[in-house]
Design an enzyme around this catalytic site. Structure first.
Site, PDB file in Angstrom:
ATOM      1  N   ASN A  43      56.285  17.852  -0.998  1.00  0.00           N
ATOM      2  CA  ASN A  43      56.840  19.198  -0.798  1.00  0.00           C
ATOM      3  C   ASN A  43      58.335  19.184  -1.069  1.00  0.00           C
ATOM      4  O   ASN A  43      58.906  18.158  -1.443  1.00  0.00           O
ATOM      5  CB  ASN A  43      56.521  19.691   0.621  1.00  0.00           C
ATOM      6  CG  ASN A  43      57.075  18.743   1.665  1.00  0.00           C
ATOM      7  OD1 ASN A  43      58.274  18.566   1.775  1.00  0.00           O
ATOM      8  ND2 ASN A  43      56.183  18.094   2.409  1.00  0.00           N
ATOM      9  N   ASP A  87      50.176  17.675   5.365  1.00  0.00           N
ATOM     10  CA  ASP A  87      49.000  17.795   6.241  1.00  0.00           C
ATOM     11  C   ASP A  87      47.797  17.060   5.667  1.00  0.00           C
ATOM     12  O   ASP A  87      46.922  16.637   6.405  1.00  0.00           O
ATOM     13  CB  ASP A  87      48.644  19.280   6.430  1.00  0.00           C
ATOM     14  CG  ASP A  87      49.668  19.982   7.303  1.00  0.00           C
ATOM     15  OD1 ASP A  87      49.980  19.454   8.384  1.00  0.00           O
ATOM     16  OD2 ASP A  87      50.178  21.039   6.886  1.00  0.00           O
ATOM     17  N   LYS A 128      46.144   4.271 -13.135  1.00  0.00           N
ATOM     18  CA  LYS A 128      46.396   5.662 -13.525  1.00  0.00           C
ATOM     19  C   LYS A 128      45.115   6.331 -14.029  1.00  0.00           C
ATOM     20  O   LYS A 128      44.428   5.778 -14.895  1.00  0.00           O
ATOM     21  CB  LYS A 128      47.476   5.695 -14.628  1.00  0.00           C
ATOM     22  CG  LYS A 128      47.863   7.106 -14.978  1.00  0.00           C
ATOM     23  CD  LYS A 128      48.822   7.166 -16.149  1.00  0.00           C
ATOM     24  CE  LYS A 128      48.927   8.600 -16.631  1.00  0.00           C
ATOM     25  NZ  LYS A 128      49.616   8.708 -17.906  1.00  0.00           N
ATOM     26  N   PRO A 136      47.107  12.190   9.861  1.00  0.00           N
ATOM     27  CA  PRO A 136      47.289  12.242  11.318  1.00  0.00           C
ATOM     28  C   PRO A 136      48.452  13.158  11.663  1.00  0.00           C
ATOM     29  O   PRO A 136      49.396  13.296  10.884  1.00  0.00           O
ATOM     30  CB  PRO A 136      47.610  10.789  11.688  1.00  0.00           C
ATOM     31  CG  PRO A 136      48.104  10.162  10.429  1.00  0.00           C
ATOM     32  CD  PRO A 136      47.428  10.879   9.294  1.00  0.00           C
ATOM     33  N   ASP A 137      48.390  13.794  12.833  1.00  0.00           N
ATOM     34  CA  ASP A 137      49.494  14.654  13.274  1.00  0.00           C
ATOM     35  C   ASP A 137      50.469  13.806  14.102  1.00  0.00           C
ATOM     36  O   ASP A 137      50.128  13.306  15.171  1.00  0.00           O
ATOM     37  CB  ASP A 137      48.949  15.819  14.107  1.00  0.00           C
ATOM     38  CG  ASP A 137      50.029  16.865  14.314  1.00  0.00           C
ATOM     39  OD1 ASP A 137      49.843  18.005  13.875  1.00  0.00           O
ATOM     40  OD2 ASP A 137      51.087  16.531  14.899  1.00  0.00           O
ATOM     41  N   ILE A 138      51.673  13.647  13.585  1.00  0.00           N
ATOM     42  CA  ILE A 138      52.642  12.744  14.221  1.00  0.00           C
ATOM     43  C   ILE A 138      53.115  13.311  15.562  1.00  0.00           C
ATOM     44  O   ILE A 138      53.159  12.603  16.574  1.00  0.00           O
ATOM     45  CB  ILE A 138      53.826  12.480  13.264  1.00  0.00           C
ATOM     46  CG1 ILE A 138      53.296  11.792  12.000  1.00  0.00           C
ATOM     47  CG2 ILE A 138      54.907  11.644  13.948  1.00  0.00           C
ATOM     48  CD1 ILE A 138      54.301  11.642  10.883  1.00  0.00           C
ATOM     49  N   PHE A 144      59.373  21.200  14.589  1.00  0.00           N
ATOM     50  CA  PHE A 144      59.847  22.256  13.701  1.00  0.00           C
ATOM     51  C   PHE A 144      58.627  23.037  13.217  1.00  0.00           C
ATOM     52  O   PHE A 144      57.511  22.514  13.238  1.00  0.00           O
ATOM     53  CB  PHE A 144      60.585  21.666  12.488  1.00  0.00           C
ATOM     54  CG  PHE A 144      62.067  21.537  12.700  1.00  0.00           C
ATOM     55  CD1 PHE A 144      62.572  20.593  13.572  1.00  0.00           C
ATOM     56  CD2 PHE A 144      62.956  22.364  12.018  1.00  0.00           C
ATOM     57  CE1 PHE A 144      63.938  20.473  13.785  1.00  0.00           C
ATOM     58  CE2 PHE A 144      64.328  22.251  12.208  1.00  0.00           C
ATOM     59  CZ  PHE A 144      64.817  21.307  13.099  1.00  0.00           C
ATOM     60  N   LYS A 188      52.058  26.676  17.608  1.00  0.00           N
ATOM     61  CA  LYS A 188      52.286  25.233  17.383  1.00  0.00           C
ATOM     62  C   LYS A 188      52.905  24.577  18.620  1.00  0.00           C
ATOM     63  O   LYS A 188      52.575  23.444  18.965  1.00  0.00           O
ATOM     64  CB  LYS A 188      53.193  25.020  16.164  1.00  0.00           C
ATOM     65  CG  LYS A 188      52.455  25.226  14.850  1.00  0.00           C
ATOM     66  CD  LYS A 188      53.317  24.995  13.621  1.00  0.00           C
ATOM     67  CE  LYS A 188      52.483  25.307  12.370  1.00  0.00           C
ATOM     68  NZ  LYS A 188      53.229  25.362  11.139  1.00  0.00           N
ATOM     69  N   LYS A 241      50.475  21.665  19.990  1.00  0.00           N
ATOM     70  CA  LYS A 241      50.955  20.282  19.855  1.00  0.00           C
ATOM     71  C   LYS A 241      51.608  19.795  21.140  1.00  0.00           C
ATOM     72  O   LYS A 241      52.186  18.716  21.185  1.00  0.00           O
ATOM     73  CB  LYS A 241      51.937  20.184  18.685  1.00  0.00           C
ATOM     74  CG  LYS A 241      51.291  20.519  17.336  1.00  0.00           C
ATOM     75  CD  LYS A 241      52.227  20.242  16.180  1.00  0.00           C
ATOM     76  CE  LYS A 241      51.638  20.742  14.868  1.00  0.00           C
ATOM     77  NZ  LYS A 241      51.833  19.813  13.757  1.00  0.00           N
TER      78      LYS A 241
HETATM   79  O1  PMT Z   1      64.606  18.914   4.528  1.00  0.00           O
HETATM   80  P1  PMT Z   1      65.366  20.190   4.217  1.00  0.00           P
HETATM   81  O2  PMT Z   1      65.408  20.499   2.733  1.00  0.00           O
HETATM   82  O3  PMT Z   1      66.736  20.193   4.856  1.00  0.00           O
HETATM   83  O4  PMT Z   1      64.563  21.429   4.859  1.00  0.00           O
HETATM   84  C1  PMT Z   1      64.412  21.521   6.247  1.00  0.00           C
HETATM   85  C2  PMT Z   1      62.974  21.885   6.628  1.00  0.00           C
HETATM   86  C3  PMT Z   1      62.640  23.269   6.133  1.00  0.00           C
HETATM   87  C4  PMT Z   1      61.983  20.870   6.033  1.00  0.00           C
HETATM   88  C5  PMT Z   1      62.905  21.801   8.202  1.00  0.00           C
HETATM   89  O5  PMT Z   1      63.782  22.734   8.749  1.00  0.00           O
HETATM   90  C6  PMT Z   1      61.490  22.048   8.708  1.00  0.00           C
HETATM   91  O6  PMT Z   1      61.047  23.157   8.901  1.00  0.00           O
HETATM   92  N1  PMT Z   1      60.742  20.929   8.939  1.00  0.00           N
HETATM   93  C7  PMT Z   1      59.301  20.993   9.331  1.00  0.00           C
HETATM   94  C8  PMT Z   1      58.486  21.320   8.116  1.00  0.00           C
HETATM   95  C9  PMT Z   1      57.004  21.333   8.437  1.00  0.00           C
HETATM   96  O7  PMT Z   1      56.302  20.435   8.055  1.00  0.00           O
HETATM   97  O8  PMT Z   1      56.598  22.352   9.197  1.00  0.00           O
HETATM   98  P2  PMT Z   1      55.061  22.584   9.644  1.00  0.00           P
HETATM   99  O9  PMT Z   1      55.073  23.937  10.242  1.00  0.00           O
HETATM  100  O10 PMT Z   1      54.146  22.332   8.499  1.00  0.00           O
HETATM  101  O11 PMT Z   1      54.813  21.475  10.734  1.00  0.00           O
HETATM  102  C10 PMT Z   1      55.018  21.697  12.112  1.00  0.00           C
HETATM  103  C11 PMT Z   1      55.529  20.440  12.789  1.00  0.00           C
HETATM  104  O12 PMT Z   1      54.489  19.449  12.800  1.00  0.00           O
HETATM  105  C12 PMT Z   1      56.737  19.783  12.151  1.00  0.00           C
HETATM  106  O13 PMT Z   1      57.600  19.365  13.188  1.00  0.00           O
HETATM  107  C13 PMT Z   1      56.150  18.578  11.412  1.00  0.00           C
HETATM  108  O14 PMT Z   1      57.094  17.500  11.380  1.00  0.00           O
HETATM  109  C14 PMT Z   1      54.970  18.234  12.300  1.00  0.00           C
HETATM  110  N2  PMT Z   1      53.845  17.593  11.630  1.00  0.00           N
HETATM  111  C15 PMT Z   1      53.192  18.218  10.607  1.00  0.00           C
HETATM  112  C16 PMT Z   1      52.090  17.622  10.027  1.00  0.00           C
HETATM  113  C17 PMT Z   1      51.683  16.342  10.486  1.00  0.00           C
HETATM  114  N3  PMT Z   1      50.660  15.723   9.927  1.00  0.00           N
HETATM  115  N4  PMT Z   1      52.341  15.751  11.477  1.00  0.00           N
HETATM  116  C18 PMT Z   1      53.385  16.352  12.088  1.00  0.00           C
HETATM  117  O15 PMT Z   1      53.981  15.796  13.002  1.00  0.00           O
END
Ligand code: PMT
Length: 404
Positions: free
Chosen positions: A207, A276, A286, A302-304, A320, A334, A338
């Site tokens: 991403n 995700d 390849k 996995p969800d961290i 975030f 969320k 979470k």
């Molecule tokens: O890196 P930059 O260019 O500075 O941009 C910043 C940002 C936009 C990336 C940042 O501000 C931000 O929003 N980060 C979280 C992005 C994200 O993955 O959001 P989400 O809504 O998809 O995930 C929710 C939360 O679950 C996040 O805290 C993510 O770290 C966490 N997560 C998601 C999937 C996963 N498998 N495990 C997780 O822990």
């Protein structure tokens, strides 16, 4: 510097002078003793009575004030201070300080004190960029003055650019926390950047995260004295000073790196944009066009965050949320699903904010509260976010490993 510090707040002539009132209030809320000194120009923007009422002490301005000199004269005041912070510091004040003038109380105090002098400039962005101002800033920096800001953004004059005074919360964090380290002895774990999920040796799913937001958080936490473990996906950024960095590529690797340190941490911030899903099967050679087919089987990662909050004694955990619509409702969902203590939600997909940008805007949510932060550059936003975590964590979850 600890909370019970003695601080002189100097206010000079700028439209940002009103923000100094909040600065005084925030310093006092952290236990600091405050005395306010205003220049004549500052009094055109805010009255001394405002600061007198807030600080509970007479506000000084003139150097040759018989009453003031009979009580706490300028030398006694200069010795009393643990720090002097001039906020806002106008272009004129910077020039006078650089020239070593001592024609009013504030400039005299800055010359007479051995305490650190912090300057939070505020001015029109053209004035800030002017070579004369930049030369004054460079000279004052060289003499040990500590600059806070200015920040980037919309200005009172209608222009956009650097010249906005830093927010009072950011100034308080820099003054009270940086030197003494309010977070000293604490371990903060922060994730940043994207993850990269390989399909074969040359292709991957990923991403747009640049890592800037997470690196800014790591820098701000380290500046406040925390021991910071920064677990980063692939980004093109330098490691902030004093931060321990661990580079990973995939979500699985990020999970392992996080779980190795999170059980001992006081705070965990999940700022990484973790993928995700990943390609269900990694092919070590390849894939040719024909072998790629028209659909790609995926597997869930996995969800961290959820793994961290499932620990027996989880750190105070801040997630975030990156959303393109329905920001608050989706982020609250969320926060709950979470099991987070706080979540910083950003509306992504807007030009100049969020992914890959230097600036961002956050909606910070916790069980019974919320606050809008920014828009601001990511460094300022990171400082504010860390301040809010420190301010609210005890009320949100008294049992967290807060080390306090
Ligand atoms: O890196 P930059 O260019 O500075 O941009 C910043 C940002 C936009 C990336 C940042 O501000 C931000 O929003 N980060 C979280 C992005 C994200 O993955 O959001 P989400 O809504 O998809 O995930 C929710 C939360 O679950 C996040 O805290 C993510 O770290 C966490 N997560 C998601 C999937 C996963 N498998 N495990 C997780 O822990």
């Amino acid at each position: 510097m600890h909370a019970a510090s003695r601080i002189i707040v100097g206010v000079t002539g700028s439209v940002a002078a009103y923000k100094a009132a909040e600065l005084v209030r925030r310093l006092q809320a952290r236990g600091a003793q405050v005395r306010v000194v205003m220049t004549e120009a500052a009094e055109a923007f805010v009255t001394p009575l405002t600061f007198q009422a807030l600080s509970g002490h007479p506000v000084r301005g003139a150097l040759l004030d018989p009453q003031g000199e009979a009580g706490m004269d300028h030398i006694t005041l200069a010795r009393w201070a643990d720090a002097v912070v001039v906020a806002p510091a106008s272009a004129d004040f910077l020039a006078r300080l650089r020239a070593g003038l001592a024609d009013d109380l504030l400039s005299t105090l800055c010359l007479a004190t051995r305490a650190p002098v912090y300057l939070a400039p505020a001015m029109n962005q053209v004035m800030w960029h002017h070579p004369a101002t930049q030369d004054n800033v460079a000279t004052l920096r060289g003499r040990g003055c500590r600059f806070i800001g200015p920040n980037d953004g919309g200005q009172a004059c209608g222009e956009v650019g650097p010249g906005r005074m830093s927010e009072p919360a950011e100034i308080v964090t820099r003054i009270l926390d940086a030197a003494g380290g309010a977070l000293r002895g604490e371990h903060w774990v922060i994730t940043a950047g994207p993850t990269r999920e390989p399909l074969d040796p040359v292709r991957f799913l990923s991403n747009r995260s640049s890592g800037r937001m997470g690196f800014a958080l790591a820098q701000a936490a380290a500046q406040s004295g925390a021991q910071v473990s920064l677990i980063s996906g692939p980004v093109a950024l330098d490691t902030p000073q004093g931060v321990r960095r661990h580079d990973v590529e995939t979500a699985q690797q990020m999970l392992e790196a996080v779980m190795a340190v999170a059980p001992e941490a006081e705070v965990f911030i999940g700022c990484a944009a973790v993928a995700d899903v990943r390609p269900a099967r990694y092919q070590p050679v390849k894939l040719g066009k024909a072998a790629l087919g028209e659909s790609l089987p995926l597997a869930r990662n996995p969800d961290i965050l959820a793994s961290v909050t499932a620990l027996t004694q989880p750190p105070f955990t801040v997630g975030f949320a990156a959303e393109t619509d329905d920001l608050e409702a989706r982020a609250r969902a969320k926060l709950r699903s979470k099991n987070l203590d706080m979540i910083a939600a950003n509306l992504v997909g807007r030009p100049g904010l969020g992914f890959e940008a230097d600036r961002n805007e956050l909606l910070l949510l916790w069980s019974d509260g919320k606050e809008h932060l920014g828009p601001a550059d990511k460094a300022a936003l990171a400082t504010t976010l860390i301040d809010r975590i420190v301010t609210h964590r005890e009320a949100i979850r008294p049992s967290a490993n807060t080390g306090i």
